[in-house]
Design an enzyme around this catalytic site. Sequence first.
Site, PDB file in Angstrom:
ATOM      1  N   GLU A 144       0.882  -1.179   0.000  1.00  0.00           N
ATOM      2  CA  GLU A 144       0.000   0.000   0.000  1.00  0.00           C
ATOM      3  C   GLU A 144       0.910   1.216   0.000  1.00  0.00           C
ATOM      4  OE1 GLU A 144      -3.309   0.193  -0.120  1.00  0.00           O
ATOM      5  OE2 GLU A 144      -3.765  -1.942  -0.012  1.00  0.00           O
TER       6      GLU A 144
ATOM      7  N   CYS B 231      -2.248   9.546   2.549  1.00  0.00           N
ATOM      8  CA  CYS B 231      -1.803   8.946   1.279  1.00  0.00           C
ATOM      9  C   CYS B 231      -2.768   9.239   0.144  1.00  0.00           C
ATOM     10  CB  CYS B 231      -1.620   7.450   1.441  1.00  0.00           C
ATOM     11  SG  CYS B 231      -3.097   6.590   1.970  1.00  0.00           S
TER      12      CYS B 231
HETATM   13  P1  NAD Z   1       7.360   4.996   7.701  1.00  0.00           P
HETATM   14  O1  NAD Z   1       8.634   5.784   7.608  1.00  0.00           O
HETATM   15  O2  NAD Z   1       6.674   4.868   8.993  1.00  0.00           O
HETATM   16  O3  NAD Z   1       7.701   3.553   7.103  1.00  0.00           O
HETATM   17  C1  NAD Z   1       6.724   2.550   7.029  1.00  0.00           C
HETATM   18  C2  NAD Z   1       7.239   1.305   7.738  1.00  0.00           C
HETATM   19  O4  NAD Z   1       8.418   0.823   7.083  1.00  0.00           O
HETATM   20  C3  NAD Z   1       7.620   1.547   9.201  1.00  0.00           C
HETATM   21  O5  NAD Z   1       7.047   0.536   9.996  1.00  0.00           O
HETATM   22  C4  NAD Z   1       9.116   1.493   9.175  1.00  0.00           C
HETATM   23  O6  NAD Z   1       9.665   0.994  10.381  1.00  0.00           O
HETATM   24  C5  NAD Z   1       9.429   0.554   8.043  1.00  0.00           C
HETATM   25  N1  NAD Z   1      10.723   0.815   7.446  1.00  0.00           N
HETATM   26  C6  NAD Z   1      11.292   2.020   7.232  1.00  0.00           C
HETATM   27  N2  NAD Z   1      12.503   1.880   6.641  1.00  0.00           N
HETATM   28  C7  NAD Z   1      12.709   0.548   6.488  1.00  0.00           C
HETATM   29  C8  NAD Z   1      13.765  -0.241   5.934  1.00  0.00           C
HETATM   30  N3  NAD Z   1      14.860   0.316   5.423  1.00  0.00           N
HETATM   31  N4  NAD Z   1      13.620  -1.578   5.939  1.00  0.00           N
HETATM   32  C9  NAD Z   1      12.515  -2.149   6.443  1.00  0.00           C
HETATM   33  N5  NAD Z   1      11.477  -1.447   6.966  1.00  0.00           N
HETATM   34  C10 NAD Z   1      11.575  -0.134   7.008  1.00  0.00           C
HETATM   35  O7  NAD Z   1       6.265   5.564   6.706  1.00  0.00           O
HETATM   36  P2  NAD Z   1       6.475   6.326   5.331  1.00  0.00           P
HETATM   37  O8  NAD Z   1       7.040   5.413   4.316  1.00  0.00           O
HETATM   38  O9  NAD Z   1       7.119   7.645   5.553  1.00  0.00           O
HETATM   39  O10 NAD Z   1       4.931   6.595   5.001  1.00  0.00           O
HETATM   40  C11 NAD Z   1       4.581   7.562   4.103  1.00  0.00           C
HETATM   41  C12 NAD Z   1       4.334   6.942   2.745  1.00  0.00           C
HETATM   42  O11 NAD Z   1       3.381   5.928   2.865  1.00  0.00           O
HETATM   43  C13 NAD Z   1       3.747   7.928   1.770  1.00  0.00           C
HETATM   44  O12 NAD Z   1       4.321   7.705   0.510  1.00  0.00           O
HETATM   45  C14 NAD Z   1       2.279   7.585   1.751  1.00  0.00           C
HETATM   46  O13 NAD Z   1       1.606   7.942   0.590  1.00  0.00           O
HETATM   47  C15 NAD Z   1       2.329   6.119   1.943  1.00  0.00           C
HETATM   48  N6  NAD Z   1       1.088   5.659   2.530  1.00  0.00           N
HETATM   49  C16 NAD Z   1       0.297   4.831   1.823  1.00  0.00           C
HETATM   50  C17 NAD Z   1      -0.903   4.409   2.359  1.00  0.00           C
HETATM   51  C18 NAD Z   1      -1.825   3.499   1.633  1.00  0.00           C
HETATM   52  O14 NAD Z   1      -2.741   3.012   2.250  1.00  0.00           O
HETATM   53  N7  NAD Z   1      -1.617   3.245   0.347  1.00  0.00           N
HETATM   54  C19 NAD Z   1      -1.264   4.837   3.634  1.00  0.00           C
HETATM   55  C20 NAD Z   1      -0.416   5.665   4.330  1.00  0.00           C
HETATM   56  C21 NAD Z   1       0.776   6.058   3.783  1.00  0.00           C
END
Ligand code: NAD
Length: 442
Positions: free
Chosen positions: A218, A252
């Site tokens: 997602e 998102c």
């Molecule tokens: P985040 O930084 O919290 O990362 C998401 C998860 O990935 C966390 O649990 C984190 O610990 C893990 N993570 C981070 N780096 C990692 C790595 N190198 N290896 C393994 N795991 C790792 O969240 P984010 O990515 O900043 O979230 C924002 C993004 O998510 C935006 O692009 C947004 O559009 C997208 N998003 C999508 C949805 C959806 O439902 N499609 C919902 C919310 C957010």
Amino acid sequence: MTSRTPTSDLDAAAVVARLRTTFATRRTAATDWRRAQLTALRALLTENRDDLLAALAADLGKGPIEADRTEIGFTVNEIDHTLDHLEAWLAPRTAELPEWLLPATAHTVREPLGVVLVIAPWNYPIQLSLVPLIGALAAGNCVVVKPSELAPATSAAMARLLPRYLDDEAVAVVEGAVPETTALLDQRFDHIFYTGNGTVGRIVMTAAARHLTPLTLELGGKSPAVVDTGVDLATAARRLVTGRFMNAGQTCVAPDYVLAIGDSARDIEPHLVEALHELYGADPAGAPEYGRIVNDRHFARLTKLLDSGRTVIGGDHERASRYLAPTVLADVGADAPVMQEEIFGPILPIVPVPDLDAAISFINDRDKPLALYAFTDSDETKQRLRTETSSGALGFGMPVVHLTVPDLPFGGIGESGMGRYHGEYSLDTFSHTKSVLDKPLG
Ligand code: NAD
């Protein structure tokens, strides 16, 4: 009841092994067990509402009305919908057979996958951890939940509460950041459900490939909102700002930019200003429902985007509290910095285009968005957008709200993700649909 998994020197193999032992007992497959978990999760949300609201306020400055609506209430609705339909969704479905095979019967049945991993982001830290969990439990799985370290108060609340309410031999919460997630991803899961950005999505997919584990991604991206000429711009503006600026733009499916056709580019400006005044008053910094940017890195990234166009409203910011005013930028070109990546913050650029053809080309020249929105009264325009563009979802007249309909699948396509969930689609995601054919021997 489960114990909270230690975050340092995490023994990820032991966590997964414990859940596999539980899964092997087959108790999680019983419909009663599934109902009991969902009911307990509902109780967790209602009985700890104040604590959860406080955690969301600490992490993201979320106001109680918005947090109730988009996190707690949203998740409770998903539980209620699932409880209402669970037996129907789990009932075997008869398949029609070709005549040459008769006499015989055939049906499909949904079986649980095993142990699944849910990796959640920080922006809706309750909804995006627990709604996948609802689907995974409804499908009869054991689950490891990894909340985001960037919403630490909410992560801690879930690590404290989930084991108290749920079967702790079947559900584990692992708090932590990259090291912990990496340790988890080394394990074999039966499904991985990841919500977050595409860069980490690729890391997760690579890890899943090692074990041939199916996964749901997602992701995000830039979701355009087309504004046609001759429409009710006051209503369009009200709905645009509600969708864009909730959670300080860190949503998102928020409309990322306005693709304004012809005169609507100029004409919508005063309506956006008025709608923002209506929503947050003259001073959004003091509005209880206006959130804050999650951390300094995102704050610095966002403030660099403020020069991307003519400021219609907003632009002021305060580093200490990570406040960034709801900002509308006009006359923004395709090459502007704000148009190069998902904004994920409280900035709404208006990109003028001459006509619908130009709008459709603009959309199709870029990654497939998680959502495409359009404000138009023309059936022909709707039809063209439906057939000539591709996106995770298509919303006419109102952004964001499609995701509140549990009967609609929620997910992206291409760079905005793969797979879908909510309602029965979550059950599909977290189950294997098994074909069963029975041909009598006689
Ligand atoms: P985040 O930084 O919290 O990362 C998401 C998860 O990935 C966390 O649990 C984190 O610990 C893990 N993570 C981070 N780096 C990692 C790595 N190198 N290896 C393994 N795991 C790792 O969240 P984010 O990515 O900043 O979230 C924002 C993004 O998510 C935006 O692009 C947004 O559009 C997208 N998003 C999508 C949805 C959806 O439902 N499609 C919902 C919310 C957010």
